[in-house]
Design an enzyme around this catalytic site. Structure first.
Site, short mmCIF file in Angstrom:
data_model
loop_
_atom_site.label_atom_id
_atom_site.label_comp_id
_atom_site.label_asym_id
_atom_site.label_seq_id
_atom_site.Cartn_x
_atom_site.Cartn_y
_atom_site.Cartn_z
N GLN A 62 0.91 -1.19 -0.01
CA GLN A 62 -0.01 -0.13 -0.21
C GLN A 62 0.93 1.16 -0.18
N LEU A 66 10.19 0.11 3.32
CA LEU A 66 8.89 -0.02 3.63
C LEU A 66 8.44 -1.64 3.60
N ALA A 67 9.32 -2.45 3.32
CA ALA A 67 9.14 -3.90 3.18
C ALA A 67 8.96 -4.43 4.41
N GLN A 114 6.84 -8.12 6.89
CA GLN A 114 5.76 -8.85 7.27
C GLN A 114 4.77 -7.80 8.18
N SER A 115 3.75 -7.07 7.69
CA SER A 115 3.10 -6.03 8.18
C SER A 115 1.90 -6.48 9.04
N THR A 117 6.52 2.20 13.72
CA THR A 117 5.06 2.15 13.73
C THR A 117 4.51 2.37 15.12
N GLU A 160 2.52 0.55 16.71
CA GLU A 160 2.50 -0.65 17.51
C GLU A 160 3.57 -0.67 18.62
N TYR A 218 5.54 -8.46 16.07
CA TYR A 218 5.67 -7.43 14.93
C TYR A 218 6.20 -5.97 15.77
N LYS A 252 9.84 -4.49 15.24
CA LYS A 252 9.84 -3.11 14.61
C LYS A 252 10.74 -2.13 15.82
N ARG A 274 -5.41 -0.64 0.62
CA ARG A 274 -4.91 -1.40 1.82
C ARG A 274 -4.98 -2.96 1.45
P1 NAP Z 1 2.02 -3.80 3.08
O1 NAP Z 1 0.99 -3.32 2.26
O2 NAP Z 1 1.93 -5.00 3.96
O3 NAP Z 1 3.47 -3.93 2.24
C1 NAP Z 1 4.54 -4.43 2.67
C2 NAP Z 1 5.34 -4.93 1.47
O4 NAP Z 1 6.59 -5.58 1.80
C3 NAP Z 1 4.92 -5.92 0.42
O5 NAP Z 1 4.87 -5.54 -0.88
C4 NAP Z 1 5.57 -7.37 0.65
O6 NAP Z 1 5.66 -7.96 -0.61
C5 NAP Z 1 6.85 -6.76 1.02
N1 NAP Z 1 7.46 -7.63 1.81
C6 NAP Z 1 7.34 -8.66 2.65
N2 NAP Z 1 8.47 -9.20 3.19
C7 NAP Z 1 9.33 -9.08 2.21
C8 NAP Z 1 10.92 -9.45 2.07
N3 NAP Z 1 11.17 -10.67 2.97
N4 NAP Z 1 11.46 -8.74 1.06
C9 NAP Z 1 11.18 -7.73 0.23
N5 NAP Z 1 9.83 -7.44 0.53
C10 NAP Z 1 9.07 -7.84 1.30
O7 NAP Z 1 2.14 -2.97 4.20
P2 NAP Z 1 2.20 -0.92 4.12
O8 NAP Z 1 0.88 -1.00 4.88
O9 NAP Z 1 2.13 -0.90 2.88
O10 NAP Z 1 3.02 -0.69 5.20
C11 NAP Z 1 4.45 -0.50 4.87
C12 NAP Z 1 5.57 -0.31 5.91
O11 NAP Z 1 5.05 0.49 6.99
C13 NAP Z 1 5.73 -1.90 6.47
O12 NAP Z 1 7.13 -1.68 7.02
C14 NAP Z 1 4.73 -1.59 7.84
O13 NAP Z 1 5.22 -2.42 8.97
C15 NAP Z 1 4.84 -0.21 8.17
N6 NAP Z 1 3.71 0.52 8.87
C16 NAP Z 1 2.48 0.64 8.08
C17 NAP Z 1 1.23 1.14 8.85
C18 NAP Z 1 -0.08 1.16 8.21
O14 NAP Z 1 -0.92 1.36 8.95
N7 NAP Z 1 -0.11 0.96 6.66
C19 NAP Z 1 1.66 1.77 10.02
C20 NAP Z 1 2.94 1.91 10.59
C21 NAP Z 1 3.90 1.20 9.82
P3 NAP Z 1 4.55 -8.81 -1.34
O15 NAP Z 1 3.85 -7.66 -1.97
O16 NAP Z 1 5.28 -9.63 -2.03
O17 NAP Z 1 3.68 -9.34 -0.40
O1 G4F Z 2 -6.50 -3.54 10.76
P1 G4F Z 2 -5.70 -4.39 11.78
O2 G4F Z 2 -5.28 -5.71 11.54
O3 G4F Z 2 -4.31 -3.40 12.20
P2 G4F Z 2 -3.23 -3.45 13.30
O4 G4F Z 2 -3.10 -4.60 14.17
O5 G4F Z 2 -3.53 -1.79 14.13
O6 G4F Z 2 -1.75 -3.02 12.58
C1 G4F Z 2 -1.85 -2.14 11.51
O7 G4F Z 2 -1.27 -0.96 12.03
C2 G4F Z 2 -0.13 -0.71 12.44
C3 G4F Z 2 0.05 0.63 12.90
O8 G4F Z 2 -0.08 0.57 14.38
C4 G4F Z 2 1.00 -1.09 11.31
F1 G4F Z 2 2.07 -1.22 11.97
C5 G4F Z 2 0.88 -2.73 10.94
O9 G4F Z 2 1.61 -2.88 10.15
C6 G4F Z 2 -0.77 -2.60 10.33
O10 G4F Z 2 -0.59 -1.88 9.11
O11 G4F Z 2 -6.32 -4.30 13.26
C7 G4F Z 2 -6.68 -3.01 13.95
C8 G4F Z 2 -7.63 -3.65 15.02
C9 G4F Z 2 -7.21 -4.48 15.97
O12 G4F Z 2 -7.01 -4.20 17.15
C10 G4F Z 2 -7.80 -5.82 15.62
O13 G4F Z 2 -8.23 -6.46 16.97
O14 G4F Z 2 -8.96 -4.23 14.46
C11 G4F Z 2 -9.39 -5.44 15.60
N1 G4F Z 2 -10.04 -6.16 14.74
C12 G4F Z 2 -11.24 -6.46 14.96
N2 G4F Z 2 -11.71 -7.27 13.80
C13 G4F Z 2 -9.57 -6.72 13.53
C14 G4F Z 2 -10.72 -7.64 13.29
N3 G4F Z 2 -8.49 -6.78 13.02
C15 G4F Z 2 -8.45 -7.53 11.75
N4 G4F Z 2 -7.31 -7.79 10.96
N5 G4F Z 2 -9.42 -8.48 11.24
C16 G4F Z 2 -10.60 -8.43 11.88
O15 G4F Z 2 -11.48 -9.28 11.82
#
Ligand code: NAP
Ligand code: G4F
Length: 360
Positions: free
Chosen positions: A30, A98-99, A101-102, A143, A145, A167, A171, A202
Protein backbone atom coordinates in the site's frame (compact mmCIF):
# COMPACT_ATOMS: atom_id res chain seq x y z
CA UNK A 1 -2.63 -9.89 -14.31
CA UNK A 2 -0.31 -8.10 -16.69
CA UNK A 3 3.27 -9.16 -17.39
CA UNK A 4 5.84 -7.44 -15.21
CA UNK A 5 9.06 -5.93 -16.42
CA UNK A 6 11.83 -6.47 -13.89
CA UNK A 7 15.06 -4.62 -14.53
CA UNK A 8 17.99 -6.76 -13.32
CA UNK A 9 20.23 -3.75 -13.83
CA UNK A 10 18.32 -0.56 -13.38
CA UNK A 11 19.24 2.24 -15.74
CA UNK A 12 19.30 4.62 -12.81
CA UNK A 13 22.54 6.60 -12.76
CA UNK A 14 23.34 5.21 -16.21
CA UNK A 15 20.92 6.75 -18.71
CA UNK A 16 20.02 9.94 -16.99
CA UNK A 17 22.61 11.37 -14.62
CA UNK A 18 20.52 14.36 -13.65
CA UNK A 19 17.63 12.36 -12.20
CA UNK A 20 17.80 11.73 -8.51
CA UNK A 21 17.11 8.11 -7.60
CA UNK A 22 14.90 6.67 -4.90
CA UNK A 23 14.87 2.99 -3.98
CA UNK A 24 11.71 1.78 -2.26
CA UNK A 25 11.61 -1.66 -0.64
CA UNK A 26 8.12 -3.18 -0.49
CA UNK A 27 7.04 -1.04 -3.44
CA UNK A 28 4.13 -3.36 -4.26
CA UNK A 29 2.50 -2.73 -0.88
CA UNK A 30 0.00 0.00 0.00
CA UNK A 31 2.53 2.62 1.10
CA UNK A 32 5.04 1.62 -1.57
CA UNK A 33 2.55 2.51 -4.29
CA UNK A 34 1.55 5.89 -2.84
CA UNK A 35 5.16 6.76 -2.05
CA UNK A 36 6.31 5.82 -5.55
CA UNK A 37 3.66 8.18 -6.94
CA UNK A 38 4.79 11.00 -4.64
CA UNK A 39 8.45 10.48 -5.60
CA UNK A 40 7.67 10.44 -9.32
CA UNK A 41 5.72 13.68 -8.86
CA UNK A 42 8.81 15.10 -7.12
CA UNK A 43 10.93 14.23 -10.15
CA UNK A 44 12.72 11.10 -8.89
CA UNK A 45 13.58 7.99 -10.79
CA UNK A 46 11.87 5.30 -8.72
CA UNK A 47 13.30 1.82 -8.34
CA UNK A 48 11.08 -0.61 -6.46
CA UNK A 49 12.39 -3.63 -4.60
CA UNK A 50 10.25 -6.75 -4.78
CA UNK A 51 10.59 -10.28 -3.48
CA UNK A 52 10.53 -13.03 -6.03
CA UNK A 53 7.31 -14.99 -6.42
CA UNK A 54 5.96 -17.01 -9.32
CA UNK A 55 3.42 -14.28 -10.01
CA UNK A 56 4.36 -10.71 -9.19
CA UNK A 57 1.22 -8.60 -8.78
CA UNK A 58 1.64 -4.85 -9.37
CA UNK A 59 -2.11 -4.05 -9.08
CA UNK A 60 -1.57 -1.07 -6.77
CA UNK A 61 0.89 0.59 -9.15
CA UNK A 62 -1.61 -0.02 -11.94
CA UNK A 63 -4.45 1.55 -9.92
CA UNK A 64 -2.34 4.70 -9.49
CA UNK A 65 -1.38 4.68 -13.18
CA UNK A 66 2.37 4.43 -12.50
CA UNK A 67 3.12 0.81 -13.39
CA UNK A 68 5.29 1.75 -16.38
CA UNK A 69 7.18 4.44 -14.47
CA UNK A 70 8.66 2.27 -11.72
CA UNK A 71 11.65 -0.01 -12.35
CA UNK A 72 11.28 -3.23 -10.39
CA UNK A 73 14.36 -5.03 -9.06
CA UNK A 74 14.55 -8.30 -7.11
CA UNK A 75 15.27 -7.34 -3.50
CA UNK A 76 14.21 -9.83 -0.87
CA UNK A 77 15.30 -8.29 2.41
CA UNK A 78 16.40 -11.64 3.82
CA UNK A 79 19.00 -12.19 1.07
CA UNK A 80 21.77 -10.10 2.57
CA UNK A 81 24.21 -10.62 -0.31
CA UNK A 82 21.70 -9.26 -2.78
CA UNK A 83 20.86 -6.35 -0.48
CA UNK A 84 24.57 -5.44 -0.44
CA UNK A 85 24.98 -5.78 -4.22
CA UNK A 86 21.79 -3.92 -5.10
CA UNK A 87 22.50 -0.94 -2.88
CA UNK A 88 26.14 -0.90 -3.97
CA UNK A 89 25.09 -0.85 -7.61
CA UNK A 90 22.26 1.68 -7.41
CA UNK A 91 23.66 3.94 -4.66
CA UNK A 92 20.27 5.66 -4.40
CA UNK A 93 19.90 9.22 -3.17
CA UNK A 94 16.97 8.06 -1.01
CA UNK A 95 16.20 4.61 0.35
CA UNK A 96 12.79 3.96 1.91
CA UNK A 97 12.47 0.68 3.79
CA UNK A 98 8.78 -0.17 3.61
CA UNK A 99 9.09 -3.94 3.13
CA UNK A 100 7.78 -5.91 6.08
CA UNK A 101 5.66 -8.77 7.28
CA UNK A 102 3.18 -6.09 8.28
CA UNK A 103 0.18 -8.04 9.58
CA UNK A 104 0.15 -8.11 13.37
CA UNK A 105 -2.08 -11.21 13.52
CA UNK A 106 0.40 -13.22 11.41
CA UNK A 107 3.29 -12.12 13.61
CA UNK A 108 1.89 -14.28 16.43
CA UNK A 109 1.94 -17.30 14.09
CA UNK A 110 5.27 -16.50 12.36
CA UNK A 111 7.33 -14.67 14.99
CA UNK A 112 10.77 -15.76 13.74
CA UNK A 113 10.14 -14.79 10.11
CA UNK A 114 8.59 -11.51 11.25
CA UNK A 115 11.62 -10.76 13.42
CA UNK A 116 14.03 -11.42 10.57
CA UNK A 117 12.23 -9.27 7.98
CA UNK A 118 10.98 -6.47 10.24
CA UNK A 119 14.00 -6.30 12.54
CA UNK A 120 17.26 -7.92 11.44
CA UNK A 121 16.88 -6.99 7.76
CA UNK A 122 16.91 -3.30 8.70
CA UNK A 123 20.48 -3.90 9.81
CA UNK A 124 21.30 -5.51 6.45
CA UNK A 125 20.14 -2.32 4.72
CA UNK A 126 22.02 0.00 7.06
CA UNK A 127 25.21 -2.03 6.76
CA UNK A 128 24.95 -1.91 2.96
CA UNK A 129 24.51 1.87 3.10
CA UNK A 130 27.43 2.25 5.49
CA UNK A 131 29.70 0.16 3.25
CA UNK A 132 28.62 1.27 -0.22
CA UNK A 133 26.51 4.42 -0.13
CA UNK A 134 27.03 6.52 3.00
CA UNK A 135 25.45 9.56 1.32
CA UNK A 136 22.14 7.72 0.87
CA UNK A 137 19.33 9.12 2.98
CA UNK A 138 17.43 6.34 4.73
CA UNK A 139 13.82 6.11 5.94
CA UNK A 140 12.68 3.29 8.26
CA UNK A 141 8.96 2.46 8.49
CA UNK A 142 8.42 2.30 12.22
CA UNK A 143 5.01 2.03 13.79
CA UNK A 144 2.66 3.00 16.61
CA UNK A 145 2.55 -0.73 17.46
CA UNK A 146 5.88 -0.11 19.21
CA UNK A 147 4.02 1.96 21.85
CA UNK A 148 1.66 -0.97 22.47
CA UNK A 149 0.64 -0.89 26.12
CA UNK A 150 1.21 2.83 26.19
CA UNK A 151 1.27 4.57 29.53
CA UNK A 152 0.83 8.03 28.00
CA UNK A 153 -1.97 9.27 25.70
CA UNK A 154 -1.38 10.77 23.18
CA UNK A 155 1.99 9.28 22.26
CA UNK A 156 4.94 11.45 21.19
CA UNK A 157 8.53 10.77 20.08
CA UNK A 158 9.45 10.58 23.79
CA UNK A 159 6.81 8.04 24.90
CA UNK A 160 8.41 4.75 26.08
CA UNK A 161 7.82 1.66 23.94
CA UNK A 162 5.98 -1.41 25.27
CA UNK A 163 5.24 -3.53 22.18
CA UNK A 164 2.50 -6.16 22.48
CA UNK A 165 3.27 -8.38 19.48
CA UNK A 166 6.33 -10.00 17.87
CA UNK A 167 5.75 -7.48 15.07
CA UNK A 168 6.01 -4.54 17.48
CA UNK A 169 9.10 -6.01 19.16
CA UNK A 170 10.87 -6.51 15.81
CA UNK A 171 9.98 -2.97 14.75
CA UNK A 172 11.48 -1.62 18.00
CA UNK A 173 14.78 -3.22 16.96
CA UNK A 174 14.46 -1.74 13.45
CA UNK A 175 13.85 1.67 14.99
CA UNK A 176 16.77 1.59 17.45
CA UNK A 177 19.26 0.24 14.96
CA UNK A 178 18.28 3.11 12.65
CA UNK A 179 18.83 5.60 15.46
CA UNK A 180 22.14 3.90 16.29
CA UNK A 181 23.48 4.12 12.72
CA UNK A 182 22.51 7.78 12.68
CA UNK A 183 24.34 8.45 15.94
CA UNK A 184 27.29 6.07 15.53
CA UNK A 185 28.02 6.38 11.81
CA UNK A 186 26.54 9.77 10.96
CA UNK A 187 24.03 8.41 8.43
CA UNK A 188 21.06 10.53 7.38
CA UNK A 189 18.60 8.01 8.81
CA UNK A 190 15.02 8.77 9.87
CA UNK A 191 12.40 6.69 11.62
CA UNK A 192 8.71 7.45 11.11
CA UNK A 193 6.48 6.37 14.00
CA UNK A 194 3.42 6.09 11.81
CA UNK A 195 -0.01 5.35 13.21
CA UNK A 196 -2.51 3.27 11.21
CA UNK A 197 -3.10 4.55 7.72
CA UNK A 198 -5.55 3.07 5.27
CA UNK A 199 -6.81 3.56 1.72
CA UNK A 200 -8.51 1.68 -1.10
CA UNK A 201 -5.07 0.07 -1.66
CA UNK A 202 -4.93 -1.42 1.87
CA UNK A 203 -4.32 -5.19 2.14
CA UNK A 204 -7.49 -7.20 2.50
CA UNK A 205 -6.63 -8.72 5.91
CA UNK A 206 -6.55 -5.39 7.75
CA UNK A 207 -9.81 -4.60 9.47
CA UNK A 208 -10.76 -1.45 7.52
CA UNK A 209 -10.41 -3.01 4.08
CA UNK A 210 -11.86 -6.30 5.33
CA UNK A 211 -15.00 -4.33 6.22
CA UNK A 212 -15.28 -2.27 3.03
CA UNK A 213 -14.46 -5.22 0.75
CA UNK A 214 -16.80 -7.52 2.71
CA UNK A 215 -19.71 -5.06 2.56
CA UNK A 216 -19.18 -4.59 -1.19
CA UNK A 217 -19.37 -8.36 -1.69
CA UNK A 218 -22.49 -8.57 0.48
CA UNK A 219 -24.16 -5.81 -1.57
CA UNK A 220 -23.31 -7.64 -4.80
CA UNK A 221 -24.62 -10.98 -3.49
CA UNK A 222 -21.19 -12.66 -3.39
CA UNK A 223 -21.01 -13.12 0.39
CA UNK A 224 -23.61 -13.60 3.15
CA UNK A 225 -21.92 -12.02 6.12
CA UNK A 226 -18.78 -10.60 7.63
CA UNK A 227 -16.97 -12.07 10.65
CA UNK A 228 -15.00 -9.66 12.81
CA UNK A 229 -13.08 -9.74 16.09
CA UNK A 230 -12.91 -7.03 18.74
CA UNK A 231 -15.28 -4.21 17.75
CA UNK A 232 -14.15 -2.04 20.66
CA UNK A 233 -10.49 -1.90 19.52
CA UNK A 234 -9.55 1.71 18.81
CA UNK A 235 -7.05 3.14 16.36
CA UNK A 236 -5.85 6.54 15.13
CA UNK A 237 -6.66 6.04 11.44
CA UNK A 238 -5.37 8.34 8.69
CA UNK A 239 -5.03 8.13 4.90
CA UNK A 240 -1.90 6.53 3.39
CA UNK A 241 -1.64 9.21 0.67
CA UNK A 242 -1.16 11.80 3.42
CA UNK A 243 1.33 9.72 5.39
CA UNK A 244 3.79 9.04 2.55
CA UNK A 245 4.25 12.81 2.20
CA UNK A 246 5.62 12.83 5.74
CA UNK A 247 8.07 10.03 4.86
CA UNK A 248 9.42 12.02 1.94
CA UNK A 249 9.61 15.23 4.00
CA UNK A 250 11.79 13.49 6.61
CA UNK A 251 14.41 12.74 3.96
CA UNK A 252 14.48 16.41 2.93
CA UNK A 253 15.52 17.71 6.36
CA UNK A 254 19.16 18.70 7.00
CA UNK A 255 19.55 15.68 9.32
CA UNK A 256 17.71 12.43 9.98
CA UNK A 257 15.39 12.25 12.98
CA UNK A 258 12.34 10.52 14.49
CA UNK A 259 8.78 11.72 13.94
CA UNK A 260 5.30 10.66 15.04
CA UNK A 261 2.79 10.81 12.16
CA UNK A 262 -0.87 10.56 13.20
CA UNK A 263 -4.21 12.38 13.04
CA UNK A 264 -4.56 12.82 16.82
CA UNK A 265 -8.07 11.29 16.91
CA UNK A 266 -9.04 7.69 17.58
CA UNK A 267 -12.12 5.69 16.58
CA UNK A 268 -13.31 2.16 17.30
CA UNK A 269 -13.72 -0.66 14.80
CA UNK A 270 -17.45 -0.30 15.58
CA UNK A 271 -17.30 3.38 14.50
CA UNK A 272 -15.60 2.42 11.24
CA UNK A 273 -18.19 -0.29 10.59
CA UNK A 274 -21.09 2.08 11.33
CA UNK A 275 -19.81 4.69 8.85
CA UNK A 276 -19.11 2.00 6.24
CA UNK A 277 -22.66 0.59 6.60
CA UNK A 278 -24.05 4.11 6.26
CA UNK A 279 -21.95 4.82 3.16
CA UNK A 280 -23.17 1.49 1.73
CA UNK A 281 -26.84 2.46 2.30
CA UNK A 282 -27.37 -0.61 4.48
CA UNK A 283 -29.73 -0.13 7.44
CA UNK A 284 -29.07 -2.40 10.38
CA UNK A 285 -30.10 -3.19 13.94
CA UNK A 286 -27.94 -4.80 16.60
CA UNK A 287 -28.85 -7.60 19.02
CA UNK A 288 -27.00 -9.57 21.71
CA UNK A 289 -23.91 -8.68 23.72
CA UNK A 290 -20.17 -9.34 23.75
CA UNK A 291 -19.12 -12.21 21.53
CA UNK A 292 -22.81 -13.05 20.87
CA UNK A 293 -23.51 -9.61 19.45
CA UNK A 294 -24.84 -9.59 15.87
CA UNK A 295 -25.61 -6.92 13.34
CA UNK A 296 -28.78 -7.69 11.36
CA UNK A 297 -30.11 -6.30 8.11
CA UNK A 298 -32.97 -4.07 9.32
CA UNK A 299 -35.18 -5.04 6.38
CA UNK A 300 -34.73 -8.83 6.33
CA UNK A 301 -33.40 -9.70 9.79
CA UNK A 302 -30.53 -11.56 8.09
CA UNK A 303 -27.23 -11.49 10.09
CA UNK A 304 -24.69 -9.30 8.28
CA UNK A 305 -21.90 -9.06 10.85
CA UNK A 306 -21.09 -11.61 13.55
CA UNK A 307 -18.21 -11.96 16.02
CA UNK A 308 -15.61 -14.69 15.61
CA UNK A 309 -13.11 -15.00 18.51
CA UNK A 310 -10.53 -16.22 15.97
CA UNK A 311 -10.00 -12.57 15.02
CA UNK A 312 -9.21 -11.44 18.58
CA UNK A 313 -5.49 -10.79 19.28
CA UNK A 314 -3.64 -12.79 21.99
CA UNK A 315 -2.58 -9.37 23.36
CA UNK A 316 -4.17 -6.07 22.33
CA UNK A 317 -2.60 -2.67 22.34
CA UNK A 318 -4.22 -0.08 24.56
CA UNK A 319 -5.13 3.39 23.42
CA UNK A 320 -2.94 4.43 20.50
CA UNK A 321 -3.37 8.08 19.58
CA UNK A 322 -0.51 10.09 18.18
CA UNK A 323 0.64 13.64 18.76
CA UNK A 324 2.27 14.90 15.53
CA UNK A 325 3.22 18.36 16.78
CA UNK A 326 6.87 17.78 15.92
CA UNK A 327 6.11 16.66 12.35
CA UNK A 328 3.80 19.63 11.93
CA UNK A 329 6.47 22.02 13.16
CA UNK A 330 9.56 20.60 11.40
CA UNK A 331 8.06 19.03 8.29
CA UNK A 332 5.10 21.34 7.76
CA UNK A 333 3.05 18.14 7.59
CA UNK A 334 -0.60 17.70 8.38
CA UNK A 335 -3.29 15.25 7.36
CA UNK A 336 -5.75 16.44 4.71
CA UNK A 337 -8.23 13.55 4.55
CA UNK A 338 -10.52 13.06 7.57
CA UNK A 339 -11.99 9.84 8.94
CA UNK A 340 -15.46 10.00 7.29
CA UNK A 341 -13.92 10.85 3.90
CA UNK A 342 -11.46 7.94 4.26
CA UNK A 343 -14.28 5.47 5.00
CA UNK A 344 -16.41 6.77 2.12
CA UNK A 345 -13.51 6.54 -0.35
CA UNK A 346 -12.76 2.95 0.65
CA UNK A 347 -16.45 1.92 0.48
CA UNK A 348 -16.87 3.48 -2.95
CA UNK A 349 -13.66 2.00 -4.37
CA UNK A 350 -14.45 -1.52 -3.18
CA UNK A 351 -18.03 -1.38 -4.39
CA UNK A 352 -16.88 -0.18 -7.84
CA UNK A 353 -14.26 -2.94 -8.07
CA UNK A 354 -16.61 -5.75 -7.00
CA UNK A 355 -19.43 -4.42 -9.25
CA UNK A 356 -17.04 -4.34 -12.22
CA UNK A 357 -15.90 -7.92 -11.57
CA UNK A 358 -19.53 -9.10 -11.37
CA UNK A 359 -20.49 -7.23 -14.57
CA UNK A 360 -17.45 -8.50 -16.48
P1 NAP B 1 2.06 -3.86 3.04
O1 NAP B 1 0.97 -3.40 2.15
O2 NAP B 1 1.90 -5.16 3.78
O3 NAP B 1 3.40 -3.92 2.18
C1 NAP B 1 4.56 -4.57 2.63
C2 NAP B 1 5.40 -4.96 1.42
O4 NAP B 1 6.58 -5.62 1.92
C3 NAP B 1 4.72 -5.93 0.46
O5 NAP B 1 4.82 -5.44 -0.85
C4 NAP B 1 5.53 -7.22 0.61
O6 NAP B 1 5.72 -7.94 -0.57
C5 NAP B 1 6.89 -6.68 1.05
N1 NAP B 1 7.68 -7.71 1.70
C6 NAP B 1 7.33 -8.57 2.69
N2 NAP B 1 8.36 -9.38 3.02
C7 NAP B 1 9.39 -9.02 2.23
C8 NAP B 1 10.72 -9.46 2.09
N3 NAP B 1 11.20 -10.49 2.83
N4 NAP B 1 11.52 -8.86 1.18
C9 NAP B 1 11.06 -7.85 0.40
N5 NAP B 1 9.79 -7.39 0.47
C10 NAP B 1 8.97 -7.97 1.38
O7 NAP B 1 2.39 -2.77 4.16
P2 NAP B 1 2.08 -1.20 4.16
O8 NAP B 1 0.78 -0.96 4.83
O9 NAP B 1 2.34 -0.66 2.82
O10 NAP B 1 3.19 -0.70 5.21
C11 NAP B 1 4.48 -0.29 4.76
C12 NAP B 1 5.46 -0.31 5.92
O11 NAP B 1 4.99 0.58 6.93
C13 NAP B 1 5.61 -1.66 6.59
O12 NAP B 1 6.94 -1.78 7.01
C14 NAP B 1 4.68 -1.57 7.80
O13 NAP B 1 5.13 -2.44 8.81
C15 NAP B 1 4.84 -0.11 8.16
N6 NAP B 1 3.69 0.53 8.81
C16 NAP B 1 2.46 0.47 8.24
C17 NAP B 1 1.41 1.13 8.85
C18 NAP B 1 0.02 1.13 8.26
O14 NAP B 1 -0.92 1.47 8.96
N7 NAP B 1 -0.12 0.81 6.98
C19 NAP B 1 1.61 1.83 10.05
C20 NAP B 1 2.90 1.88 10.58
C21 NAP B 1 3.94 1.23 9.95
P3 NAP B 1 4.53 -8.72 -1.35
O15 NAP B 1 3.82 -7.63 -2.14
O16 NAP B 1 5.27 -9.69 -2.18
O17 NAP B 1 3.66 -9.33 -0.30
O1 G4F C 1 -6.38 -3.54 10.85
P1 G4F C 1 -5.54 -4.26 11.84
O2 G4F C 1 -5.16 -5.65 11.52
O3 G4F C 1 -4.28 -3.32 12.10
P2 G4F C 1 -3.19 -3.23 13.26
O4 G4F C 1 -3.10 -4.48 14.05
O5 G4F C 1 -3.49 -1.99 14.04
O6 G4F C 1 -1.84 -3.07 12.45
C1 G4F C 1 -1.70 -2.12 11.38
O7 G4F C 1 -1.35 -0.86 11.91
C2 G4F C 1 -0.07 -0.82 12.57
C3 G4F C 1 0.14 0.59 13.09
O8 G4F C 1 -0.20 0.63 14.46
C4 G4F C 1 0.99 -1.20 11.55
F1 G4F C 1 2.22 -1.10 12.12
C5 G4F C 1 0.73 -2.61 11.07
O9 G4F C 1 1.70 -2.92 10.05
C6 G4F C 1 -0.65 -2.65 10.44
O10 G4F C 1 -0.64 -1.86 9.27
O11 G4F C 1 -6.29 -4.30 13.25
C7 G4F C 1 -6.78 -3.13 13.85
C8 G4F C 1 -7.66 -3.50 15.03
C9 G4F C 1 -7.01 -4.54 15.98
O12 G4F C 1 -7.15 -4.08 17.29
C10 G4F C 1 -7.82 -5.79 15.81
O13 G4F C 1 -7.95 -6.54 17.02
O14 G4F C 1 -8.84 -4.12 14.55
C11 G4F C 1 -9.17 -5.21 15.41
N1 G4F C 1 -10.00 -6.15 14.65
C12 G4F C 1 -11.28 -6.48 14.96
N2 G4F C 1 -11.74 -7.39 14.09
C13 G4F C 1 -9.63 -6.84 13.58
C14 G4F C 1 -10.73 -7.63 13.21
N3 G4F C 1 -8.48 -6.85 12.86
C15 G4F C 1 -8.41 -7.65 11.78
N4 G4F C 1 -7.28 -7.64 11.03
N5 G4F C 1 -9.46 -8.47 11.40
C16 G4F C 1 -10.65 -8.49 12.10
O15 G4F C 1 -11.57 -9.23 11.73
Amino acid sequence: MTAVRISPRSSARQGSKSLRTALVTGVLGQDGAYLAKTLLDEGYRVIGGIRRTSSVNPWRLEELGIRDHVDLVPLDLLEQSNVQRTIGRIRPDLLFNLAAQSFVGTAFEEPVYTTMVDGVAVLYLLEAIRSHAPETRFYQASTSEMFGKAVVVPQTEDTPFHPRSPYGVAKVYGHWITVNYREAHGLHASSGLLFNHESPLRGIDFVTRKITHGLARIRCGLQDRLELGNLEARRDWGHAADYVRAMYAMTQRPAGSTYVVATGADHSVRDFLALALQASDIEVRWEGEGRDERCLDAATGRPLVTINPRFYRPAEVDRLVGDSSRAKRDLGWQPTIGFPALVEEMVRADYDRVRRSVDA
